[in-house]
Design a protein around this motif. Structure first.
Motif, PDB file in Angstrom:
ATOM      1  N   VAL A 115       4.285   0.879   1.830  1.00 31.42           N
ATOM      2  CA  VAL A 115       5.481   1.218   1.046  1.00 31.42           C
ATOM      3  C   VAL A 115       5.468   2.727   0.816  1.00 31.42           C
ATOM      4  O   VAL A 115       4.410   3.321   0.609  1.00 31.42           O
ATOM      5  N   ASP A 116       6.638   3.341   0.855  1.00 31.95           N
ATOM      6  CA  ASP A 116       6.749   4.793   0.756  1.00 31.95           C
ATOM      7  C   ASP A 116       6.975   5.275  -0.667  1.00 31.95           C
ATOM      8  O   ASP A 116       7.219   6.469  -0.886  1.00 31.95           O
ATOM      9  N   LYS A 117       6.932   4.373  -1.621  1.00 28.35           N
ATOM     10  CA  LYS A 117       7.003   4.737  -3.034  1.00 28.35           C
ATOM     11  C   LYS A 117       5.956   3.943  -3.805  1.00 28.35           C
ATOM     12  O   LYS A 117       5.657   2.799  -3.439  1.00 28.35           O
ATOM     13  N   VAL A 118       5.425   4.549  -4.846  1.00 30.44           N
ATOM     14  CA  VAL A 118       4.528   3.813  -5.739  1.00 30.44           C
ATOM     15  C   VAL A 118       5.377   2.860  -6.565  1.00 30.44           C
ATOM     16  O   VAL A 118       6.390   3.267  -7.148  1.00 30.44           O
ATOM     17  N   LEU A 119       4.987   1.605  -6.606  1.00 35.31           N
ATOM     18  CA  LEU A 119       5.743   0.595  -7.360  1.00 35.31           C
ATOM     19  C   LEU A 119       5.407   0.748  -8.843  1.00 35.31           C
ATOM     20  O   LEU A 119       4.328   0.375  -9.288  1.00 35.31           O
ATOM     21  N   LEU A 120       6.335   1.317  -9.584  1.00 35.19           N
ATOM     22  CA  LEU A 120       6.114   1.606 -11.007  1.00 35.19           C
ATOM     23  C   LEU A 120       6.657   0.457 -11.849  1.00 35.19           C
ATOM     24  O   LEU A 120       7.869   0.229 -11.873  1.00 35.19           O
ATOM     25  N   PRO A 121       5.807  -0.268 -12.549  1.00 36.25           N
ATOM     26  CA  PRO A 121       6.275  -1.391 -13.365  1.00 36.25           C
ATOM     27  C   PRO A 121       7.057  -0.912 -14.580  1.00 36.25           C
ATOM     28  O   PRO A 121       6.754   0.126 -15.170  1.00 36.25           O
ATOM     29  N   GLU A 122       8.077  -1.670 -14.945  1.00 34.87           N
ATOM     30  CA  GLU A 122       8.868  -1.334 -16.133  1.00 34.87           C
ATOM     31  C   GLU A 122       8.002  -1.331 -17.379  1.00 34.87           C
ATOM     32  O   GLU A 122       8.255  -0.572 -18.323  1.00 34.87           O
ATOM     33  N   GLU A 123       6.988  -2.181 -17.387  1.00 33.42           N
ATOM     34  CA  GLU A 123       6.132  -2.287 -18.562  1.00 33.42           C
ATOM     35  C   GLU A 123       5.392  -0.981 -18.864  1.00 33.42           C
ATOM     36  O   GLU A 123       4.987  -0.742 -19.996  1.00 33.42           O
ATOM     37  N   LEU A 124       5.209  -0.129 -17.832  1.00 34.31           N
ATOM     38  CA  LEU A 124       4.508   1.146 -18.028  1.00 34.31           C
ATOM     39  C   LEU A 124       5.434   2.348 -17.892  1.00 34.31           C
ATOM     40  O   LEU A 124       5.207   3.385 -18.525  1.00 34.31           O
ATOM     41  N   PHE A 125       6.476   2.236 -17.057  1.00 28.85           N
ATOM     42  CA  PHE A 125       7.299   3.398 -16.746  1.00 28.85           C
ATOM     43  C   PHE A 125       8.779   3.186 -17.052  1.00 28.85           C
ATOM     44  O   PHE A 125       9.596   4.042 -16.724  1.00 28.85           O
ATOM     45  N   GLY A 126       9.141   2.067 -17.672  1.00 35.48           N
ATOM     46  CA  GLY A 126      10.534   1.834 -18.007  1.00 35.48           C
ATOM     47  C   GLY A 126      10.999   2.774 -19.103  1.00 35.48           C
ATOM     48  O   GLY A 126      10.203   3.334 -19.857  1.00 35.48           O
ATOM     49  N   GLU A 127      12.313   2.948 -19.190  1.00 33.90           N
ATOM     50  CA  GLU A 127      12.871   3.814 -20.226  1.00 33.90           C
ATOM     51  C   GLU A 127      12.579   3.217 -21.590  1.00 33.90           C
ATOM     52  O   GLU A 127      12.836   2.042 -21.839  1.00 33.90           O
ATOM     53  N   LYS A 128      12.062   4.052 -22.468  1.00 29.94           N
ATOM     54  CA  LYS A 128      11.765   3.593 -23.818  1.00 29.94           C
ATOM     55  C   LYS A 128      13.061   3.495 -24.613  1.00 29.94           C
ATOM     56  O   LYS A 128      13.950   4.323 -24.483  1.00 29.94           O
ATOM     57  N   SER A 129      13.153   2.468 -25.440  1.00 34.12           N
ATOM     58  CA  SER A 129      14.337   2.315 -26.267  1.00 34.12           C
ATOM     59  C   SER A 129      14.400   3.457 -27.259  1.00 34.12           C
ATOM     60  O   SER A 129      13.383   3.888 -27.789  1.00 34.12           O
TER      61      SER A 129
ATOM     62  N   ALA B 231       0.825  -1.204   0.000  1.00 38.12           N
ATOM     63  CA  ALA B 231       0.000   0.000   0.000  1.00 38.12           C
ATOM     64  C   ALA B 231       0.863   1.259   0.000  1.00 38.12           C
ATOM     65  O   ALA B 231       1.466   1.604   1.029  1.00 38.12           O
ATOM     66  N   PRO B 232       0.931   1.991  -1.146  1.00 37.06           N
ATOM     67  CA  PRO B 232       1.657   3.264  -1.168  1.00 37.06           C
ATOM     68  C   PRO B 232       0.906   4.326  -0.355  1.00 37.06           C
ATOM     69  O   PRO B 232      -0.322   4.414  -0.411  1.00 37.06           O
ATOM     70  N   THR B 233       1.630   5.133   0.368  1.00 37.28           N
ATOM     71  CA  THR B 233       1.031   6.197   1.152  1.00 37.28           C
ATOM     72  C   THR B 233       0.629   7.361   0.243  1.00 37.28           C
ATOM     73  O   THR B 233       0.987   7.411  -0.936  1.00 37.28           O
ATOM     74  N   ASP B 234      -0.121   8.310   0.810  1.00 36.85           N
ATOM     75  CA  ASP B 234      -0.487   9.503   0.050  1.00 36.85           C
ATOM     76  C   ASP B 234       0.759  10.272  -0.382  1.00 36.85           C
ATOM     77  O   ASP B 234       0.812  10.813  -1.496  1.00 36.85           O
ATOM     78  N   ASN B 235       1.767  10.340   0.481  1.00 33.04           N
ATOM     79  CA  ASN B 235       3.008  11.027   0.128  1.00 33.04           C
ATOM     80  C   ASN B 235       3.696  10.337  -1.048  1.00 33.04           C
ATOM     81  O   ASN B 235       4.331  10.997  -1.881  1.00 33.04           O
ATOM     82  N   ALA B 236       3.587   9.019  -1.120  1.00 39.30           N
ATOM     83  CA  ALA B 236       4.201   8.290  -2.229  1.00 39.30           C
ATOM     84  C   ALA B 236       3.590   8.720  -3.559  1.00 39.30           C
ATOM     85  O   ALA B 236       4.301   8.919  -4.551  1.00 39.30           O
TER      86      ALA B 236
END
Length: 247
Positions: free
Chosen positions: A174-188, A79-84
């Motif tokens: 968790v204090d950060k939103v878990l960002l999946p590579e599939e959505l937020f990874g660096e684009k080639s 569970a990401p917090t509001d601050n996350a």
């Protein structure tokens, strides 16, 4: 005497069976009494307003509550917090489609109950509820002692306060939103567009605009200039003769 020995053997066997059953029950997760209220758990934590809203908007709150009744493996929610959420880059969520927002929420849920001790020894990557054409999206866990870290490949953070750690549902802050590579990874980087082949130099011809004069044209110009110079000399010579005659 034989009858007494038989009674003792049966009694000892019965005691061993009871002991084995008690050990099995101790190892299995204890079922909770009554229905699990996920919203109440998050509200008690006091800093999960954004997460509750996203769970409601994506209809995943209903799904999780419903599946808790039938899933024998349980669930784990990070569970990401509001601050996350507030610490995300501006527009990080707005550019996601409704389907991608659902995937983001599901990425914080595993289809299995994990205690903190389980997360220290789990085999990575751990499957989440989010998936794509390449299969389930996973999380990786590391740590030692009582500290557990979770990584999505884009962000890494510590698994902190256990809001609930009782089968069939575990909820961890968790204090950060878990960002999946599939959505937020660096684009080639985009492949460079092929350069158009250079055109061969055009052959210039006399009489076309922009064309260089041909050698034959240059000769004609030189001949014309020579003829004009000769005529001018003849006129000058005749003039001098006339002036001499008059003098």
């Amino acid at each position: 005497m034989a009858f007494t020995s038989l009674i003792l053997i049966l009694f000892c066997s019965f005691c061993l069976i009871l002991q084995a059953q008690a050990q099995a029950q101790a190892q299995a997760p204890a079922p909770s009494s009554g229905a699990v209220d996920l919203v109440a758990i998050l509200q008690k934590g006091g800093q999960y307003t954004t997460l509750i809203r996203l769970l409601n908007d994506s209809q995943q709150l209903i799904q999780i509550q419903s599946q808790l009744k039938s899933n024998s493996q349980g669930f784990t929610l990070f569970a990401p917090t509001d601050n996350a959420f507030q610490n995300l880059k501006s527009g990080a969520l707005n550019h996601l489609s409704d389907e991608q927002k659902v995937q983001l929420i599901l990425y914080h849920v595993t289809p299995k109950y994990y205690s903190l001790a389980d997360l220290l020894t789990v085999s990575n990557p751990v499957r989440t509820q989010a998936s794509g054409s390449d299969g389930s999206w996973g999380l990786n866990f590391t740590g030692q002692g009582n500290q557990v870290n979770v990584s999505s490949g884009v962000v890494e953070t510590q698994v902190n306060n256990a809001l609930r750690q009782q089968f069939p549902l575990a909820v961890y802050q968790v204090d950060k939103v878990l960002l999946p590579e599939e959505l937020f990874g660096e684009k080639s980087p985009a492949a460079p567009s092929p350069k158009s082949p250079k055109s061969s130099p055009e052959t210039t011809t006399v009489g076309k605009a922009g064309g260089a004069p041909s050698p034959s044209g240059e000769g004609q110009k030189d001949n014309g200039a020579a003829e004009r110079n000769m005529g001018f000399g003849v006129i000058l010579g005749v003039g001098l003769i006339c002036m001499g005659a008059l003098s």
